[in-house]
Design an enzyme around this catalytic site. Structure first.
Site, PDB file in Angstrom:
ATOM      1  N   ARG A  92      15.855 -15.635  -5.239  1.00  0.00           N
ATOM      2  CA  ARG A  92      15.364 -14.378  -4.678  1.00  0.00           C
ATOM      3  C   ARG A  92      15.926 -14.225  -3.281  1.00  0.00           C
ATOM      4  O   ARG A  92      16.505 -15.155  -2.721  1.00  0.00           O
ATOM      5  CB  ARG A  92      13.824 -14.369  -4.618  1.00  0.00           C
ATOM      6  CG  ARG A  92      13.253 -15.507  -3.769  1.00  0.00           C
ATOM      7  CD  ARG A  92      11.803 -15.287  -3.404  1.00  0.00           C
ATOM      8  NE  ARG A  92      11.208 -16.431  -2.733  1.00  0.00           N
ATOM      9  CZ  ARG A  92      11.373 -16.737  -1.448  1.00  0.00           C
ATOM     10  NH1 ARG A  92      12.146 -15.985  -0.684  1.00  0.00           N
ATOM     11  NH2 ARG A  92      10.787 -17.796  -0.920  1.00  0.00           N
ATOM     12  N   GLY A  94      15.361 -13.734   0.830  1.00  0.00           N
ATOM     13  CA  GLY A  94      14.338 -14.143   1.783  1.00  0.00           C
ATOM     14  C   GLY A  94      14.382 -15.602   2.170  1.00  0.00           C
ATOM     15  O   GLY A  94      15.055 -16.426   1.554  1.00  0.00           O
ATOM     16  N   ALA A 161       4.020 -10.675   0.949  1.00  0.00           N
ATOM     17  CA  ALA A 161       5.454 -10.935   1.074  1.00  0.00           C
ATOM     18  C   ALA A 161       6.177 -10.432  -0.169  1.00  0.00           C
ATOM     19  O   ALA A 161       5.640 -10.486  -1.281  1.00  0.00           O
ATOM     20  CB  ALA A 161       5.705 -12.427   1.254  1.00  0.00           C
ATOM     21  N   ILE A 162       7.396  -9.943   0.023  1.00  0.00           N
ATOM     22  CA  ILE A 162       8.213  -9.442  -1.083  1.00  0.00           C
ATOM     23  C   ILE A 162       9.575 -10.120  -1.045  1.00  0.00           C
ATOM     24  O   ILE A 162      10.213 -10.194   0.003  1.00  0.00           O
ATOM     25  CB  ILE A 162       8.385  -7.916  -0.998  1.00  0.00           C
ATOM     26  CG1 ILE A 162       7.047  -7.219  -1.259  1.00  0.00           C
ATOM     27  CG2 ILE A 162       9.436  -7.426  -1.996  1.00  0.00           C
ATOM     28  CD1 ILE A 162       7.100  -5.708  -1.128  1.00  0.00           C
ATOM     29  N   LEU A 175       6.429 -10.180  -5.615  1.00  0.00           N
ATOM     30  CA  LEU A 175       5.579 -10.189  -4.431  1.00  0.00           C
ATOM     31  C   LEU A 175       4.510 -11.267  -4.519  1.00  0.00           C
ATOM     32  O   LEU A 175       4.151 -11.734  -5.597  1.00  0.00           O
ATOM     33  CB  LEU A 175       4.944  -8.814  -4.215  1.00  0.00           C
ATOM     34  CG  LEU A 175       4.006  -8.259  -5.297  1.00  0.00           C
ATOM     35  CD1 LEU A 175       2.573  -8.756  -5.115  1.00  0.00           C
ATOM     36  CD2 LEU A 175       4.035  -6.735  -5.282  1.00  0.00           C
ATOM     37  N   ALA A 176       4.012 -11.635  -3.336  1.00  0.00           N
ATOM     38  CA  ALA A 176       2.925 -12.600  -3.195  1.00  0.00           C
ATOM     39  C   ALA A 176       1.893 -11.999  -2.259  1.00  0.00           C
ATOM     40  O   ALA A 176       2.164 -11.790  -1.075  1.00  0.00           O
ATOM     41  CB  ALA A 176       3.445 -13.925  -2.652  1.00  0.00           C
ATOM     42  N   CYS A 192       8.834 -16.541   6.119  1.00  0.00           N
ATOM     43  CA  CYS A 192       9.870 -15.525   5.884  1.00  0.00           C
ATOM     44  C   CYS A 192      10.891 -15.468   7.009  1.00  0.00           C
ATOM     45  O   CYS A 192      11.630 -14.486   7.146  1.00  0.00           O
ATOM     46  CB  CYS A 192       9.239 -14.143   5.673  1.00  0.00           C
ATOM     47  SG  CYS A 192       8.040 -14.097   4.325  1.00  0.00           S
TER      48      CYS A 192
END
Length: 239
Positions: A92, A94, A161-162, A175-176, A192
């Protein structure tokens, strides 16, 4: 976006190891790729109803993950493992972040080409659905920040977060959302990769315990509205 007639399967895994949620996600990605191409066909074909999915889970154990950037060095990794957390590299975008109990993980597996949706607009859609969820819960002050920031914030603290991956127009990861997460786990990293920013949770902002189970239905209601689809419960990514 696409017509409301389109359906998206919902896989509610409950509290499972992060690695298991990833495995289910990858099966969903493979199923969508197969459905889009069709057996024995070299060119894509129209995707059947409910070929897209969203995988929902709550991490069973603490784990630190990172995307294309921000992998911890050997000493930092050893220190994180010593605290009882697993470490996982994820496909992912990030930097490093934390996943653990009390957090809602949502991995949408969607076909952006079919939806005529650019990747940046998709990320904005994820932010929009969490903002709708926050309004449903009474957090009208939640906001999204302009690029390069992503996610949903309360002041200078990140609530959600994304981090996404998109391959051949098919999305994964997502997301989270911190519901009742133990936020002390974030103190051992720069979440992040953002210096000087904090982390918060629904429980902290609302002043009461908010379990992941309490958030699932309003989350799905918001998902359905933003991505204009009908949600169908499913137990297996290949059914």
């Amino acid at each position: 976006m696409c017509p409301r007639a389109l359906s998206v399967r919902v896989l509610r895994l409950g509290a499972v190891p992060y690695a298991e949620a990833l495995r289910v996600q990858e099966r969903c990605v493979a199923a969508l790729r197969a459905a889009r191409r069709g057996p024995g066909q070299p060119e894509p074909v129209p995707v059947p109803v409910a070929a897209e999915s969203v995988v929902l889970s709550e991490p069973l154990q603490p784990v630190y993950t990172w995307g294309l950037r921000g992998a911890p060095g050997a000493a930092a990794a050893a220190a994180l493992r010593a605290r009882g957390a697993a470490l996982v590299a994820a496909r992912r975008g990030g930097h490093i972040t934390f996943h653990g109990p009390g957090q809602l993980l949502a991995f949408p597996v969607l076909d952006l080409r079919r939806r005529r949706l650019p990747l940046r607009a998709y990320v904005a859609g994820l932010e929009a659905l969490v903002l709708r969820l926050c309004r449903r819960l009474g957090l009208g002050a939640a906001r999204a920040l302009p690029p390069p920031y992503t996610g949903v914030w309360m002041g200078d603290s990140k609530l959600c977060a994304i981090g996404v991956h998109c391959g051949n127009h098919i999305t994964s990861h997502g997301l989270a959302l911190n519901c009742c997460t133990d936020l002390s786990w974030f103190e051992h990293i720069v979440p992040c990769g953002l210096e000087g920013k904090g982390v918060t949770s629904l429980s902290r902002e609302l002043g009461q315990h908010v379990a992941v189970s309490q958030v699932l239905q309003p989350f799905l209601d918001s998902f359905q509205e933003v991505f204009e689809c009908a949600l169908v419960s499913s137990e297996d990514p290949g059914d």
